[in-house]
Structure formats: structure tokens, C-alpha cells
Design a protein around this motif. Structure first.
Motif, PDB file in Angstrom:
ATOM      1  N   ASP A  34       0.818  -1.218   0.000  1.00 46.94           N
ATOM      2  CA  ASP A  34       0.000   0.000   0.000  1.00 46.94           C
ATOM      3  C   ASP A  34       0.856   1.275   0.000  1.00 46.94           C
ATOM      4  O   ASP A  34       0.683   2.156   0.858  1.00 46.94           O
ATOM      5  CB  ASP A  34      -0.905   0.021   1.241  1.00 46.94           C
ATOM      6  CG  ASP A  34      -1.669  -1.278   1.424  1.00 46.94           C
ATOM      7  OD1 ASP A  34      -2.116  -1.842   0.427  1.00 46.94           O
ATOM      8  OD2 ASP A  34      -1.819  -1.718   2.582  1.00 46.94           O
ATOM      9  N   PHE A  64      -4.324 -10.299   6.739  1.00 46.92           N
ATOM     10  CA  PHE A  64      -3.412  -9.164   6.851  1.00 46.92           C
ATOM     11  C   PHE A  64      -3.054  -8.939   8.319  1.00 46.92           C
ATOM     12  O   PHE A  64      -3.928  -9.051   9.188  1.00 46.92           O
ATOM     13  CB  PHE A  64      -4.060  -7.879   6.332  1.00 46.92           C
ATOM     14  CG  PHE A  64      -4.467  -7.954   4.891  1.00 46.92           C
ATOM     15  CD1 PHE A  64      -3.509  -7.945   3.892  1.00 46.92           C
ATOM     16  CD2 PHE A  64      -5.800  -8.033   4.535  1.00 46.92           C
ATOM     17  CE1 PHE A  64      -3.882  -8.012   2.555  1.00 46.92           C
ATOM     18  CE2 PHE A  64      -6.176  -8.100   3.199  1.00 46.92           C
ATOM     19  CZ  PHE A  64      -5.220  -8.091   2.208  1.00 46.92           C
ATOM     20  N   MET A  66      -0.697  -6.119  10.569  1.00 50.67           N
ATOM     21  CA  MET A  66       0.201  -4.959  10.569  1.00 50.67           C
ATOM     22  C   MET A  66       0.151  -4.295  11.940  1.00 50.67           C
ATOM     23  O   MET A  66      -0.929  -3.988  12.440  1.00 50.67           O
ATOM     24  CB  MET A  66      -0.234  -3.910   9.541  1.00 50.67           C
ATOM     25  CG  MET A  66      -0.204  -4.381   8.113  1.00 50.67           C
ATOM     26  SD  MET A  66      -1.825  -4.908   7.541  1.00 50.67           S
ATOM     27  CE  MET A  66      -1.943  -3.991   6.019  1.00 50.67           C
ATOM     28  N   TRP A 103      -3.644  -0.298   8.689  1.00 49.21           N
ATOM     29  CA  TRP A 103      -3.781  -0.465   7.237  1.00 49.21           C
ATOM     30  C   TRP A 103      -3.199   0.740   6.481  1.00 49.21           C
ATOM     31  O   TRP A 103      -2.562   1.593   7.071  1.00 49.21           O
ATOM     32  CB  TRP A 103      -5.248  -0.773   6.928  1.00 49.21           C
ATOM     33  CG  TRP A 103      -5.589  -2.232   7.190  1.00 49.21           C
ATOM     34  CD1 TRP A 103      -4.939  -3.085   8.029  1.00 49.21           C
ATOM     35  CD2 TRP A 103      -6.646  -2.987   6.582  1.00 49.21           C
ATOM     36  NE1 TRP A 103      -5.530  -4.328   7.975  1.00 49.21           N
ATOM     37  CE2 TRP A 103      -6.586  -4.300   7.100  1.00 49.21           C
ATOM     38  CE3 TRP A 103      -7.648  -2.684   5.657  1.00 49.21           C
ATOM     39  CZ2 TRP A 103      -7.470  -5.303   6.723  1.00 49.21           C
ATOM     40  CZ3 TRP A 103      -8.532  -3.687   5.277  1.00 49.21           C
ATOM     41  CH2 TRP A 103      -8.441  -4.984   5.800  1.00 49.21           C
ATOM     42  N   ILE A 157     -11.303   3.011   5.535  1.00 47.71           N
ATOM     43  CA  ILE A 157      -9.881   2.644   5.439  1.00 47.71           C
ATOM     44  C   ILE A 157      -9.216   3.480   4.348  1.00 47.71           C
ATOM     45  O   ILE A 157      -9.851   4.269   3.664  1.00 47.71           O
ATOM     46  CB  ILE A 157      -9.712   1.139   5.124  1.00 47.71           C
ATOM     47  CG1 ILE A 157     -10.449   0.782   3.817  1.00 47.71           C
ATOM     48  CG2 ILE A 157     -10.220   0.288   6.276  1.00 47.71           C
ATOM     49  CD1 ILE A 157     -10.154  -0.623   3.306  1.00 47.71           C
ATOM     50  N   ASP A 158      -7.899   3.271   4.203  1.00 51.03           N
ATOM     51  CA  ASP A 158      -7.114   3.778   3.071  1.00 51.03           C
ATOM     52  C   ASP A 158      -7.194   5.300   2.907  1.00 51.03           C
ATOM     53  O   ASP A 158      -7.553   5.805   1.828  1.00 51.03           O
ATOM     54  CB  ASP A 158      -7.566   3.099   1.762  1.00 51.03           C
ATOM     55  CG  ASP A 158      -7.458   1.582   1.806  1.00 51.03           C
ATOM     56  OD1 ASP A 158      -6.966   1.059   2.833  1.00 51.03           O
ATOM     57  OD2 ASP A 158      -7.847   0.927   0.838  1.00 51.03           O
ATOM     58  N   GLY A 208      -8.610   2.074  -1.666  1.00 50.78           N
ATOM     59  CA  GLY A 208      -7.310   2.695  -1.941  1.00 50.78           C
ATOM     60  C   GLY A 208      -7.348   3.955  -2.779  1.00 50.78           C
ATOM     61  O   GLY A 208      -6.540   4.101  -3.705  1.00 50.78           O
ATOM     62  N   GLU A 230      -7.679  -7.541  -7.664  1.00 50.87           N
ATOM     63  CA  GLU A 230      -7.780  -6.093  -7.894  1.00 50.87           C
ATOM     64  C   GLU A 230      -6.921  -5.663  -9.083  1.00 50.87           C
ATOM     65  O   GLU A 230      -5.805  -6.151  -9.267  1.00 50.87           O
ATOM     66  CB  GLU A 230      -7.312  -5.337  -6.648  1.00 50.87           C
ATOM     67  CG  GLU A 230      -8.301  -5.449  -5.513  1.00 50.87           C
ATOM     68  CD  GLU A 230      -7.906  -4.621  -4.298  1.00 50.87           C
ATOM     69  OE1 GLU A 230      -8.811  -4.192  -3.581  1.00 50.87           O
ATOM     70  OE2 GLU A 230      -6.699  -4.427  -4.072  1.00 50.87           O
ATOM     71  N   THR A 260      -4.602  -8.242  -3.889  1.00 48.47           N
ATOM     72  CA  THR A 260      -4.721  -6.803  -3.680  1.00 48.47           C
ATOM     73  C   THR A 260      -3.677  -6.076  -4.523  1.00 48.47           C
ATOM     74  O   THR A 260      -2.646  -6.641  -4.892  1.00 48.47           O
ATOM     75  CB  THR A 260      -4.486  -6.396  -2.209  1.00 48.47           C
ATOM     76  OG1 THR A 260      -3.140  -6.699  -1.856  1.00 48.47           O
ATOM     77  CG2 THR A 260      -5.446  -7.101  -1.266  1.00 48.47           C
ATOM     78  N   HIS A 262      -2.425  -1.618  -4.662  1.00 47.56           N
ATOM     79  CA  HIS A 262      -2.674  -0.328  -4.000  1.00 47.56           C
ATOM     80  C   HIS A 262      -1.590   0.609  -4.494  1.00 47.56           C
ATOM     81  O   HIS A 262      -0.434   0.224  -4.573  1.00 47.56           O
ATOM     82  CB  HIS A 262      -2.582  -0.526  -2.483  1.00 47.56           C
ATOM     83  CG  HIS A 262      -3.083   0.636  -1.691  1.00 47.56           C
ATOM     84  ND1 HIS A 262      -4.196   0.576  -0.890  1.00 47.56           N
ATOM     85  CD2 HIS A 262      -2.608   1.888  -1.566  1.00 47.56           C
ATOM     86  CE1 HIS A 262      -4.389   1.750  -0.301  1.00 47.56           C
ATOM     87  NE2 HIS A 262      -3.436   2.563  -0.697  1.00 47.56           N
ATOM     88  N   HIS A 277       2.048  -2.531  -5.326  1.00 44.55           N
ATOM     89  CA  HIS A 277       2.655  -3.672  -4.640  1.00 44.55           C
ATOM     90  C   HIS A 277       2.318  -4.993  -5.331  1.00 44.55           C
ATOM     91  O   HIS A 277       1.405  -5.073  -6.143  1.00 44.55           O
ATOM     92  CB  HIS A 277       2.308  -3.702  -3.139  1.00 44.55           C
ATOM     93  CG  HIS A 277       0.877  -4.043  -2.822  1.00 44.55           C
ATOM     94  ND1 HIS A 277       0.134  -3.372  -1.877  1.00 44.55           N
ATOM     95  CD2 HIS A 277       0.046  -5.006  -3.285  1.00 44.55           C
ATOM     96  CE1 HIS A 277      -1.073  -3.898  -1.784  1.00 44.55           C
ATOM     97  NE2 HIS A 277      -1.149  -4.896  -2.630  1.00 44.55           N
ATOM     98  N   ARG A 289       3.181  -8.565   1.363  1.00 45.91           N
ATOM     99  CA  ARG A 289       3.397  -7.967   0.050  1.00 45.91           C
ATOM    100  C   ARG A 289       4.683  -7.126  -0.008  1.00 45.91           C
ATOM    101  O   ARG A 289       5.328  -6.907   1.011  1.00 45.91           O
ATOM    102  CB  ARG A 289       2.168  -7.123  -0.292  1.00 45.91           C
ATOM    103  CG  ARG A 289       0.910  -7.991  -0.325  1.00 45.91           C
ATOM    104  CD  ARG A 289      -0.361  -7.233  -0.089  1.00 45.91           C
ATOM    105  NE  ARG A 289      -0.447  -6.684   1.248  1.00 45.91           N
ATOM    106  CZ  ARG A 289      -1.460  -5.920   1.680  1.00 45.91           C
ATOM    107  NH1 ARG A 289      -2.453  -5.650   0.879  1.00 45.91           N
ATOM    108  NH2 ARG A 289      -1.459  -5.453   2.911  1.00 45.91           N
TER     109      ARG A 289
END
Ligand code: FUB
Length: 446
Positions: A34, A64, A66, A103, A157-158, A208, A230, A260, A262, A277, A289
């Protein structure tokens, strides 16, 4: 491993930074995703998510995971510095630190301060789903001080923040669709009701959001699922909140199946770049990723040419570095394979395997500038023994060295004198002469 640590003494303060050198993927000391790339003070700063592997009690296994963010910087898009952790889940007052869900972030500068936006689930009582918080610094590499509470009025998000041509700041985020609102001058509060952005495909997850401006046109880029994976798309508008007009695909679905993607887009030294990514360092598990970058070009009418992902990435590689020819820019149709040097330690990177007669790879943009280079070094091994022809790409290729690799199981660096010495920036071709089976880790000049 293509990185080394250095301790710097600054006014009695010891800083530990990692220096990384890489093509695609860019960062090889950890998983990154991302990417939000930004140009601050003539350098590129990269604010990615930091994927880690979940384990029982630490995140959700198979999903995921993080827990913090690092920031990286580069002045040439080839050599990257890891400035270390800037924000972590257990140091933000409002974040539920049991969720391991820091995220995709973003960062923007306003009046000498750097605002870092990040989504995370809030502690009990803070509402369901994701909130978006802000941390503030006086330097793009931090230290960043998190605000005590997230932004009121956003669940999603994002985050992506942009300052429009008239100086108004906007924040964008995703929650199945794309949303946006004005930000107050303090960059911490909404200054308008959130709106669902219009002009995007109705069906399929969109997330994203990343807006950039060029020649008065606002481009909204975003990942979109039309099938299972995606792909990156974009839409255009003359207004930061739209309505937007769908304009096409920026990058197709990943060939490796990473579900994914992004993105972010920057103009650096008059060249546009797309950061995105893939799952290069974790092909069996696409929640770990790695960030990549490739050049991006516009058509005359302002639309964007689809970006084809490369291993070579961008930037000029110094001839004196370890040139990873497994990040080639072109190769023969047959007889070239790449494989991890050590499948148990994938961060060590890859090797190039030459296994058909006269197979070759080309690696573009190697700088021989201002260097009195006399030798080539090749780190290789061969089950058969064989010879590599090293040339600068031209018609016909100009051979600068013939390197004989002895038969043997071990990796060895073979060093020989160059037949002729290249000058300037050259594309290199490495070709197996005749038959053999030969593996190359890197080549370098000294
Ligand atoms: O990093 C977690 C999620 O995967 C992001 O929110 C999406 O954009 C996708 O990259």
C-alpha cells in the motif's frame, strides 16, 4: 541480503538506519504494501503498510497483519534508507492494539508540518470498523506524535489527503466505495459532510483512493475488483470532489495472483512514477506484500498509458554496485528462469538461471560515469561449467568481457579484466555462450 545497517552519532543521539539497494521489489528487509510515495524537500519518501506474519495471539492467522509503520526515503529511487518505525499500534491512545490492523497510510506536508494519516480499529466504545487517525511531525521521517483521538466523522480505510490548486485540503477514504470531504486548515477535522464520490463503476469493491493533480486535472486512482483480483483504474475530473469520469485501467490484475494492489503516483524530477505492490517475496501467501515502482506516461489528451509491471523498476544502477541481473529489463524467449537464492530466506533475493544455448538477459541503464573501471566480477556457479558473454547492448552487441565460470557446486566470484571499458550509461546484455547450465547472483564492475 542487499542492505546494511549503520549507526550514526548525531549530537550524542545514536540513530540506527538501514540502507537498502534494490530494483523491484524496492524494499528487501521487510514486507511492505500500500505505498504512499511523496516528494518532500527534493527526496522521495515512502509510507507503506508494514505486513508481518500473524501468529496465534498476534493478529489473525492467514489474514493481513500490521502493527506499525516505517518510513523510507531515497534521492534516486534506487538506494533507500529505512528510517525505522514512526507509528505503532500500542503507542496510539485510541487504537485497539489487539487488532494488528494498521492499514494503508498517507502523509502530506502543510506549512512545514507533516501529517501522517492512518486507519485502525478503535478501542471499545470508539465505534465499529476502522477509524482514521493523524500523527504530526516536523520532519518527513518523524518523530511523529499521534493525536489522542481519530478524525470525527470518518469510518473507513485507506486515507488519502491532497491539497487542491486553490489551497483547500481534501481527505479521501474507502468503505466499499470511495468517499471524500474537505479538511479544515488544521488538517485534523472535517470541514464538510462526507460525500460518496461519483463516476466510478457501480459493481465490485473499490478501495485505496489516491488523488493527484496534473495540468489542472484531478486524477482519482483506485484498486477495483472486477473479477477476483484487484486491478488499478483511474477517473478524471476538474473538481477534487468530482463528479469523476471513468478513464480506464492503470495496471492489469497481477500475473502472480496477488489479490490486492494499492497505488500512489508522483512526479519526481520531471518523470511520473506509479508505486504499487505485489507478492514478490511471498509468492505462496499474498498478505505479505512488497512495494514496487515503475514509470508512468501520459497521452497527449491527458489520459494515462497502462503501466506494465517490470522487475527492473526504475533508476540508474551504478556499475560498481551488485547488479542483480535477475531484475532484467528483457530476456530471450527461452532458457532463462529466476529462482530464490535460498527458499528458506527469501529476503536474500533471486538468481538468474541460464539453461538453454545462447539464452540472454538485458539489464538497462547502468552508469559507468566517471569511473576508471578495469574489471568485471561475476558471482556465479555452474553444474556444467560455461562462459558468459558480457556486452553493451547495441547492434551488434559490443562484447566487453568473456567470463568463464568453472564447474562446481559452490558460489564463487570470478574476476577478470575488461576487454573494453564502457563509458556513460549503458544497457548490459549477459548471454550464455553456447550450451551449459549456469546460475548468476550478481555482476559488478571495479
Ligand atoms: O492492506 C490491507 C488492504 O489491502 C488495503 O486496505 C487495501 O487497499 C489492500 O491493499
Amino acid at each position: 541480503m542487499r542492505y546494511f545497517k549503520q549507526r550514526l552519532m548525531l549530537s550524542g543521539l545514536i540513530l540506527c538506519v538501514n540502507y537498502l539497494m534494490a530494483q523491484n521489489p524496492l524494499i528487501r528487509n521487510q514486507f511492505t504494501a500500500d505505498p504512499s510515495a511523496r516528494v518532500f524537500n527534493g527526496k522521495v519518501y515512502l509510507y507503506p503498510s508494514h505486513d508481518i506474519l500473524a501468529s496465534p495471539g498476534h493478529g489473525k492467522v492467514g489474514w493481513f497483519c500490521m502493527q506499525d509503520y516505517h518510513v523510507f526515503s531515497s534521492s534516486n529511487l534506487t538506494d533507500w534508507t529505512d528510517h525505522g518505525v514512526i507509528v505503532s499500534q500500542n503507542k496510539v491512545p485510541w487504537v485497539d492494539s489487539a487488532t494488528y490492523s494498521m492499514w494503508p497510510p498517507d502523509c502530506i506536508e502543510r506549512e512545514g508540518k507533516y501529517y501522517f494519516y492512518f486507519p485502525a480499529p478503535a478501542k471499545a466504545g470508539g465505534g465499529r470498523g476502522f477509524s482514521i487517525g493523524v500523527a504530526i511531525a516536523n520532519d518527513p521521517a518523524g518523530p511523529f506524535v499521534p493525536q489522542p483521538t481519530p478524525i470525527v466523522g470518518i469510518h473507513g480505510i485507506d486515507p488519502n489527503v491532497q491539497i487542491a490548486l486553490d489551497g483547500q485540503a481534501y481527505i479521501y477514504w474507502a468503505q466499499g466505495n470511495l468517499y471524500g470531504a474537505k479538511l479544515k486548515a488544521n488538517m485534523l477535522e472535517l470541514d464538510s459532510e462526507p460525500v460518496k464520490l461519483e463516476g466510478f463503476p457501480d459493481k465490485g469493491l473499490k478501495e485505496g483512493p489516491y488523488l493527484f493533480e496534473r495540468k489542472g486535472i484531478y486524477y482519482m486512482t483506485y484498486p477495483h475488483v472486477t473479477d477476483k483480483i484487484e486491478r488499478l483504474e483511474y477517473a478524471m475530473s476538474d473538481n477534487p470532489l468530482g463528479p469523476f469520469k471513468y478513464a480506464g485501467v492503470l495496471m492489469d490484475e497481477s500475473a502472480s495472483g496477488c489479490w490486492t494492489n494499492h497505488q500512489s503516483v508522483i512526479d519526481f524530477k520531471s518523470q511520473w512514477y506509479l508505486f504499487y505492490h505485489n507478492d514478490d517475496l511471498s509468492p505462496e501467501f499474498d498478505k505479505n506484500r512488497s512495494v514496487r515502482v515503475d514509470s508512468l506516461f501520459f497521452n497527449e489528451d491527458g489520459t494515462i498509458l497502462k503501466v506494465i509491471p517490470t522487475l527492473r523498476g526504475v533508476g540508474i544502477t551504478s556499475a560498481t554496485k551488485k547488479i542483480e541481473i535477475d531484475r532484467f529489463s528483457a530476456k530471450s524467449t527461452d532458457g532463462i528462469a529466476i529462482a530464490f537464492l535460498d527458499t528458506a530466506s527469501k529476503f536474500q533475493g533471486w538468481k538468474t538461471i541460464f539453461n538453454k544455448p545462447n539464452s540472454w538477459v538485458k539489464y538497462n541503464s547502468v552508469s559507468f560515469a566517471n569511473k576508471k573501471l578495469k574489471h568485471i566480477c561475476v558471482n556465479a556457479r555452474s553444474t556444467t561449467g560455461g562462459t558468459l558473454l558480457i556486452s553493451t547492448a547495441a547492434v551488434p552487441n559490443k562484447i566487453i568481457a568473456k567470463v568463464s565460470i568453472p564447474k562446481g557446486d559452490d558460489w564463487n566470484v570470478t574476476k577478470i579484466t575488461l576487454q573494453s571499458i564502457p563509458v556513460g550509461v549503458k544497457n548490459l546484455v549477459v548471454q550464455l555462450q553456447g550450451v551449459g547450465n549456469l546460475e548468476v547472483d550478481w555482476i559488478s564492475f571495479e
